[in-house]
Design an enzyme around this catalytic site. Structure first.
Site, PDB file in Angstrom:
ATOM      1  N   PHE A 194       0.845  -1.190   0.000  1.00 36.59           N
ATOM      2  CA  PHE A 194       0.000   0.000   0.000  1.00 36.59           C
ATOM      3  C   PHE A 194       0.884   1.244   0.000  1.00 36.59           C
ATOM      4  O   PHE A 194       2.109   1.136   0.030  1.00 36.59           O
ATOM      5  CB  PHE A 194      -0.921  -0.012   1.222  1.00 36.59           C
ATOM      6  CG  PHE A 194      -1.731  -1.272   1.365  1.00 36.59           C
ATOM      7  CD1 PHE A 194      -2.949  -1.400   0.726  1.00 36.59           C
ATOM      8  CD2 PHE A 194      -1.260  -2.332   2.134  1.00 36.59           C
ATOM      9  CE1 PHE A 194      -3.698  -2.574   0.843  1.00 36.59           C
ATOM     10  CE2 PHE A 194      -1.985  -3.510   2.254  1.00 36.59           C
ATOM     11  CZ  PHE A 194      -3.214  -3.627   1.608  1.00 36.59           C
ATOM     12  N   SER A 232      -6.609  -7.802  -1.222  1.00 35.06           N
ATOM     13  CA  SER A 232      -6.147  -7.185   0.026  1.00 35.06           C
ATOM     14  C   SER A 232      -6.650  -5.753   0.127  1.00 35.06           C
ATOM     15  O   SER A 232      -6.531  -4.977  -0.828  1.00 35.06           O
ATOM     16  CB  SER A 232      -4.618  -7.190   0.086  1.00 35.06           C
ATOM     17  OG  SER A 232      -4.111  -8.503   0.139  1.00 35.06           O
ATOM     18  N   CYS A 239      -3.686  -4.935   6.939  1.00 28.73           N
ATOM     19  CA  CYS A 239      -3.988  -5.648   5.705  1.00 28.73           C
ATOM     20  C   CYS A 239      -4.950  -6.799   5.985  1.00 28.73           C
ATOM     21  O   CYS A 239      -4.674  -7.661   6.815  1.00 28.73           O
ATOM     22  CB  CYS A 239      -2.697  -6.179   5.078  1.00 28.73           C
ATOM     23  SG  CYS A 239      -2.960  -7.078   3.532  1.00 28.73           S
ATOM     24  N   THR A 262       4.333  12.284   7.855  1.00 28.26           N
ATOM     25  CA  THR A 262       5.720  12.694   8.062  1.00 28.26           C
ATOM     26  C   THR A 262       5.917  13.057   9.521  1.00 28.26           C
ATOM     27  O   THR A 262       5.129  13.821  10.093  1.00 28.26           O
ATOM     28  CB  THR A 262       6.077  13.897   7.177  1.00 28.26           C
ATOM     29  OG1 THR A 262       5.915  13.533   5.808  1.00 28.26           O
ATOM     30  CG2 THR A 262       7.512  14.335   7.407  1.00 28.26           C
ATOM     31  N   THR A 314      -7.770  -9.700   4.070  1.00 32.10           N
ATOM     32  CA  THR A 314      -8.179 -10.393   2.855  1.00 32.10           C
ATOM     33  C   THR A 314      -9.697 -10.372   2.747  1.00 32.10           C
ATOM     34  O   THR A 314     -10.405 -10.718   3.701  1.00 32.10           O
ATOM     35  CB  THR A 314      -7.680 -11.850   2.874  1.00 32.10           C
ATOM     36  OG1 THR A 314      -6.258 -11.850   2.930  1.00 32.10           O
ATOM     37  CG2 THR A 314      -8.139 -12.596   1.632  1.00 32.10           C
ATOM     38  N   ALA A 327      -7.594 -12.589  12.435  1.00 33.47           N
ATOM     39  CA  ALA A 327      -7.115 -13.704  13.253  1.00 33.47           C
ATOM     40  C   ALA A 327      -6.613 -13.215  14.609  1.00 33.47           C
ATOM     41  O   ALA A 327      -6.500 -12.011  14.866  1.00 33.47           O
ATOM     42  CB  ALA A 327      -6.004 -14.445  12.520  1.00 33.47           C
ATOM     43  N   HIS A 372       1.335  -4.545   7.533  1.00 33.76           N
ATOM     44  CA  HIS A 372       1.711  -5.433   8.627  1.00 33.76           C
ATOM     45  C   HIS A 372       1.996  -4.578   9.854  1.00 33.76           C
ATOM     46  O   HIS A 372       3.120  -4.110  10.065  1.00 33.76           O
ATOM     47  CB  HIS A 372       2.942  -6.260   8.251  1.00 33.76           C
ATOM     48  CG  HIS A 372       2.738  -7.101   7.036  1.00 33.76           C
ATOM     49  ND1 HIS A 372       3.770  -7.627   6.288  1.00 33.76           N
ATOM     50  CD2 HIS A 372       1.603  -7.518   6.421  1.00 33.76           C
ATOM     51  CE1 HIS A 372       3.292  -8.310   5.277  1.00 33.76           C
ATOM     52  NE2 HIS A 372       1.975  -8.265   5.338  1.00 33.76           N
TER      53      HIS A 372
END
Length: 202
Positions: free
Chosen positions: A2, A40, A47, A150, A49, A67, A105
């Protein structure tokens, strides 16, 4: 992969426990026909699915499953119906990289410890765990709730950012208050450089 450029703000319409963790339905403005099952989508930086998609009348939606590890590391465990989440679909090859490379992640959570309103911006200061703070340099990039930002200042376990009115209006940041926790993903380039430096010291 991304970029941290939010393209929609979704609304949680169903959140239910399943054996694997949570299953959530998110209302969005994306055309469901353009979302592949298995695609995704970053949901507030995490992220996920896509496991289902469809439309209720004029309202489009997609579903994701979270999960146990996701629930442990991120703010997803606190999702509830009515919450708004920043959304970004995965980067297509050849597309403009408007933010920085973001994997979706999430490393952990950061906490807003100070919010100041300015005439043309909002100042936010965060605290995070030391193992993440070392990857967040002044003027570097960081992804917070899926938004590429930033870093203004970094000192010990704290860092700050300024948010412009546009960012506040097209993301969930306008709703964020002192004490809120957000999803944190450090710049992967900083992580790679730090890892290389470890070996160079040996």
């Amino acid at each position: 992969m991304f970029t941290g450029i939010v393209t929609d703000v979704g609304r949680l319409v169903v959140v239910e426990k399943i054996d694997a963790g949570l299953r959530s339905r998110i209302a969005c403005s994306y055309e469901p026909e353009t979302i592949d099952i298995g695609a995704s989508i970053a949901c507030s930086g995490v992220c996920h699915t896509v496991v289902a998609r469809g439309r209720d009348g004029e309202q489009a939606w997609f579903e994701v499953e979270s999960a146990a590890e996701t629930l442990r590391l991120t703010t997803v465990a606190g999702w509830k119906v009515g919450d708004m989440v920043n959304l970004e679909r995965s980067l297509a090859l050849g597309a403009e990289l408007g933010g920085h490379l973001v994997q979706g992640h999430v490393d952990g959570r950061a906490k807003i410890i100070r919010r100041e309103e300015h005439p043309d911006s909002v100042y936010l200061q965060f605290s995070c765990a030391p193992e993440f703070a070392k990857f967040i340099p002044k003027k570097g990039s960081v992804a917070l709730d899926g938004t590429s930002l930033t870093v203004n200042e970094a000192d010990g376990n704290t860092f700050s950012v300024f948010l412009i009115p546009h960012t506040l209006s097209v993301t969930t940041w306008g709703q964020r208050l002192e004490g809120d926790e957000v999803n944190l993903e450090v710049d992967m380039m900083a992580r790679y450089v730090a890892r290389l430096a470890e070996f160079n010291q040996e």
